[in-house]
Design a protein around this motif. Sequence first.
Motif, PDB file in Angstrom:
ATOM      1  N   SER A 222      -0.465  -3.144  -1.276  1.00 18.10           N
ATOM      2  CA  SER A 222       0.352  -3.227  -0.072  1.00 18.10           C
ATOM      3  C   SER A 222       0.960  -1.891   0.350  1.00 18.10           C
ATOM      4  O   SER A 222       1.391  -1.753   1.474  1.00 18.10           O
ATOM      5  CB  SER A 222       1.466  -4.252  -0.283  1.00 18.10           C
ATOM      6  N   GLY A 223       1.012  -0.930  -0.529  1.00 15.82           N
ATOM      7  CA  GLY A 223       1.536   0.382  -0.165  1.00 15.82           C
ATOM      8  C   GLY A 223       3.029   0.531  -0.323  1.00 15.82           C
ATOM      9  O   GLY A 223       3.581   1.564   0.031  1.00 15.82           O
ATOM     10  N   GLU A 224       3.716  -0.461  -0.862  1.00 17.91           N
ATOM     11  CA  GLU A 224       5.149  -0.290  -1.100  1.00 17.91           C
ATOM     12  C   GLU A 224       5.347   0.629  -2.305  1.00 17.91           C
ATOM     13  O   GLU A 224       4.446   0.804  -3.124  1.00 17.91           O
ATOM     14  CB  GLU A 224       5.825  -1.645  -1.327  1.00 17.91           C
ATOM     15  N   ARG A 225       6.492   1.245  -2.405  1.00 19.18           N
ATOM     16  CA  ARG A 225       6.822   2.072  -3.565  1.00 19.18           C
ATOM     17  C   ARG A 225       7.263   1.154  -4.689  1.00 19.18           C
ATOM     18  O   ARG A 225       8.160   0.327  -4.519  1.00 19.18           O
ATOM     19  CB  ARG A 225       7.944   3.064  -3.238  1.00 19.18           C
TER      20      ARG A 225
ATOM     21  N   VAL B 188       4.785   4.507  -7.988  1.00 24.24           N
ATOM     22  CA  VAL B 188       3.404   4.441  -7.522  1.00 24.24           C
ATOM     23  C   VAL B 188       3.405   3.642  -6.225  1.00 24.24           C
ATOM     24  O   VAL B 188       4.323   2.871  -5.956  1.00 24.24           O
ATOM     25  CB  VAL B 188       2.461   3.797  -8.563  1.00 24.24           C
ATOM     26  N   ASP B 189       2.373   3.851  -5.403  1.00 29.78           N
ATOM     27  CA  ASP B 189       2.214   3.053  -4.190  1.00 29.78           C
ATOM     28  C   ASP B 189       1.375   1.843  -4.543  1.00 29.78           C
ATOM     29  O   ASP B 189       0.328   1.977  -5.177  1.00 29.78           O
ATOM     30  CB  ASP B 189       1.509   3.874  -3.099  1.00 29.78           C
ATOM     31  N   GLY B 190       1.829   0.659  -4.143  1.00 33.21           N
ATOM     32  CA  GLY B 190       1.045  -0.516  -4.467  1.00 33.21           C
ATOM     33  C   GLY B 190       1.750  -1.808  -4.159  1.00 33.21           C
ATOM     34  O   GLY B 190       2.693  -1.851  -3.383  1.00 33.21           O
ATOM     35  N   ALA B 191       1.294  -2.846  -4.799  1.00 27.09           N
ATOM     36  CA  ALA B 191       1.847  -4.186  -4.642  1.00 27.09           C
ATOM     37  C   ALA B 191       2.604  -4.545  -5.925  1.00 27.09           C
ATOM     38  O   ALA B 191       2.005  -4.628  -6.994  1.00 27.09           O
ATOM     39  CB  ALA B 191       0.738  -5.187  -4.373  1.00 27.09           C
ATOM     40  N   ARG B 192       3.900  -4.735  -5.783  1.00 33.29           N
ATOM     41  CA  ARG B 192       4.769  -5.013  -6.937  1.00 33.29           C
ATOM     42  C   ARG B 192       4.273  -6.206  -7.752  1.00 33.29           C
ATOM     43  O   ARG B 192       4.157  -6.129  -8.966  1.00 33.29           O
ATOM     44  CB  ARG B 192       6.198  -5.251  -6.451  1.00 33.29           C
ATOM     45  N   GLY B 193       3.943  -7.301  -7.100  1.00 37.92           N
ATOM     46  CA  GLY B 193       3.499  -8.498  -7.819  1.00 37.92           C
ATOM     47  C   GLY B 193       2.205  -8.276  -8.582  1.00 37.92           C
ATOM     48  O   GLY B 193       2.041  -8.750  -9.706  1.00 37.92           O
ATOM     49  N   ALA B 194       1.287  -7.548  -7.973  1.00 35.22           N
ATOM     50  CA  ALA B 194       0.010  -7.285  -8.633  1.00 35.22           C
ATOM     51  C   ALA B 194       0.206  -6.393  -9.855  1.00 35.22           C
ATOM     52  O   ALA B 194      -0.370  -6.640 -10.919  1.00 35.22           O
ATOM     53  CB  ALA B 194      -0.963  -6.636  -7.651  1.00 35.22           C
ATOM     54  N   LEU B 195       1.035  -5.366  -9.719  1.00 36.59           N
ATOM     55  CA  LEU B 195       1.279  -4.470 -10.853  1.00 36.59           C
ATOM     56  C   LEU B 195       2.055  -5.179 -11.960  1.00 36.59           C
ATOM     57  O   LEU B 195       1.827  -4.928 -13.147  1.00 36.59           O
ATOM     58  CB  LEU B 195       1.990  -3.200 -10.390  1.00 36.59           C
TER      59      LEU B 195
END
Length: 182
Positions: free
Chosen positions: A20-23, A55-62
């Motif tokens: 998702s690109g969130e921090r 990191v840039d991404g999706a919190r739930g996925a990480l």
Amino acid sequence: MQALVDDALAFARATFAPASGERVDLSALARAEYEAHLGAAGAVTLAGDDAPLLVDGARGALARVLANLVGNALAYGQRADITLIDLGERVELRVEDRGPGIPAAERASVFEPFYRVEPSRNRDSGGAGLGLTIVRQIVEGHGGEVVIADRPGGGARLRVLLPKAGGADQADRARSDQIDSI
């Protein structure tokens, strides 16, 4: 059956849902996973979470990556040692266990859907065989990689390497600045 369905749905989401690109602060996610296991069967340790590692991404996925890796470590090695390392442009999330490890000949195969190192395990003790497949899909969707190695002293070491937040943007800006100066 419910675990199999949950794993299959998580696999599908990881395969088709982009980051998702969130921090996301991996240190905070690792702390939350560590705290979730306090007092539970098996030992979980955490090191290197002193500073935010974004990191840039999706919190739930990480969070799912962490949960799968720690769950595997506890299931197969009775402990999970979580370590976060700042590598400059990348962040390393390392989860180690004290179990039998993953034989070198099977390291590529464990990322395949429904593959299990020991096929004789039943679903109560071994899962559906999608955990590491989900991990790889999520990590690669975030521009990272997963590496399996032996833990010194025995067991498995799984390393997740992810680009730091803004790393690609900063690298693109630096290249653009270099081109502009020519």
